[in-house]
Design a protein around this motif. Structure first.
Motif, PDB file in Angstrom:
ATOM      1  N   LYS A 157       2.340   0.455  17.148  1.00  0.00           N
ATOM      2  CA  LYS A 157       0.998   0.922  16.786  1.00  0.00           C
ATOM      3  C   LYS A 157       0.977   1.499  15.368  1.00  0.00           C
ATOM      4  O   LYS A 157       0.089   1.195  14.569  1.00  0.00           O
ATOM      5  CB  LYS A 157       0.564   1.988  17.801  1.00  0.00           C
ATOM      6  N   THR A 189       3.158   0.899  12.962  1.00  0.00           N
ATOM      7  CA  THR A 189       3.473  -0.168  12.017  1.00  0.00           C
ATOM      8  C   THR A 189       2.223  -0.980  11.696  1.00  0.00           C
ATOM      9  O   THR A 189       1.949  -1.286  10.526  1.00  0.00           O
ATOM     10  CB  THR A 189       4.585  -1.080  12.571  1.00  0.00           C
ATOM     11  N   GLN A 190       1.467  -1.302  12.707  1.00  0.00           N
ATOM     12  CA  GLN A 190       0.220  -2.055  12.492  1.00  0.00           C
ATOM     13  C   GLN A 190      -0.732  -1.253  11.605  1.00  0.00           C
ATOM     14  O   GLN A 190      -1.321  -1.787  10.663  1.00  0.00           O
ATOM     15  CB  GLN A 190      -0.438  -2.376  13.833  1.00  0.00           C
ATOM     16  N   GLN A 191      -0.865   0.032  11.878  1.00  0.00           N
ATOM     17  CA  GLN A 191      -1.743   0.876  11.069  1.00  0.00           C
ATOM     18  C   GLN A 191      -1.221   1.006   9.639  1.00  0.00           C
ATOM     19  O   GLN A 191      -1.986   0.918   8.679  1.00  0.00           O
ATOM     20  CB  GLN A 191      -1.888   2.257  11.710  1.00  0.00           C
ATOM     21  N   GLU A 242       0.362  -4.470  -0.674  1.00  0.00           N
ATOM     22  CA  GLU A 242       1.329  -5.558  -0.437  1.00  0.00           C
ATOM     23  C   GLU A 242       2.529  -5.507  -1.359  1.00  0.00           C
ATOM     24  O   GLU A 242       3.547  -6.110  -1.082  1.00  0.00           O
ATOM     25  CB  GLU A 242       0.637  -6.919  -0.573  1.00  0.00           C
ATOM     26  N   ARG A 248       0.620  -1.109   7.997  1.00  0.00           N
ATOM     27  CA  ARG A 248       0.408  -2.380   7.288  1.00  0.00           C
ATOM     28  C   ARG A 248      -1.018  -2.470   6.757  1.00  0.00           C
ATOM     29  O   ARG A 248      -1.249  -3.026   5.686  1.00  0.00           O
ATOM     30  CB  ARG A 248       0.705  -3.575   8.190  1.00  0.00           C
ATOM     31  N   SER A 249      -1.971  -1.916   7.497  1.00  0.00           N
ATOM     32  CA  SER A 249      -3.363  -1.967   7.035  1.00  0.00           C
ATOM     33  C   SER A 249      -3.606  -0.991   5.879  1.00  0.00           C
ATOM     34  O   SER A 249      -4.542  -1.169   5.111  1.00  0.00           O
ATOM     35  CB  SER A 249      -4.325  -1.682   8.188  1.00  0.00           C
ATOM     36  N   LEU A 250      -2.767   0.021   5.749  1.00  0.00           N
ATOM     37  CA  LEU A 250      -2.925   1.022   4.698  1.00  0.00           C
ATOM     38  C   LEU A 250      -2.113   0.732   3.446  1.00  0.00           C
ATOM     39  O   LEU A 250      -2.454   1.178   2.357  1.00  0.00           O
ATOM     40  CB  LEU A 250      -2.507   2.407   5.223  1.00  0.00           C
TER      41      LEU A 250
END
Length: 167
Positions: A149, A151-153, A160, A155-157
């Motif tokens: 959870k 990690t997903q958050q 790149e 990645r969105s923050l």
């Protein structure tokens, strides 16, 4: 005129207490874990962390492009490129042309690279098991779900272009 304790200026409360700051705590945990693993693959096989990540990825997937490996290992493409070059010079990986896209190449382990993967992977899993041994099976499942959870958050923050190990 104020005297005594009234004259002392109060220190402002810190906005961030580093030892309680989650990104710092996760970085410390990752660093300590990487150090434990590095003792296995650096001392025995002379591999850097990025090189080990490339070896593990190719051991898992058989063949990948360097471009595919960068986001998987949260490594910058230049980090992957340097690791791939070093591993190729040592004869641990080979490049094959990608007939569908001539701009990239497929990477695969050589028999020597596969032998390293097969020798060190069980030891890496043993380190993971020892680390997790302080948690109950339910805590381990909860931790895995929370890491997914977060990690997903993250990645969105995250931009790149961030290099691994920052924060």
């Amino acid at each position: 005129m104020a005297t005594g304790s009234a004259a002392k200026k109060r220190e402002p409360e810190p906005l961030v207490v580093l030892e309680q700051f989650l990104p710092y705590r996760l970085n410390v945990l990752a660093g300590l874990t990487s150090s434990a693993l590095a003792q296995i693959y650096a001392e025995r096989f002379g591999l850097s962390i990025p090189a080990w990540r490339v070896i593990v990825t190719l051991g898992q997937y058989e063949a990948r492009t360097a471009r595919d490996m960068a986001p998987d290992g949260v490594m910058h493409k230049s980090t992957v490129s340097r690791a791939v070059s070093a591993l190729e010079k040592r004869g641990l990986i080979v490049r094959r042309p990608n007939l569908e896209d001539r701009r990239e190449e497929w990477l695969a382990l050589t028999p020597e690279g596969r032998a390293i993967y097969e020798a060190v992977a069980p030891e890496a899993l043993a380190v993971e098991e020892r680390l997790l041994s302080v948690l109950t099976p339910q805590e381990q499942k909860t931790l895995a779900a929370l890491i997914d959870k977060l990690t997903q958050q993250a990645r969105s923050l995250a931009p790149e272009t961030i290099e691994e190990g920052d924060a």
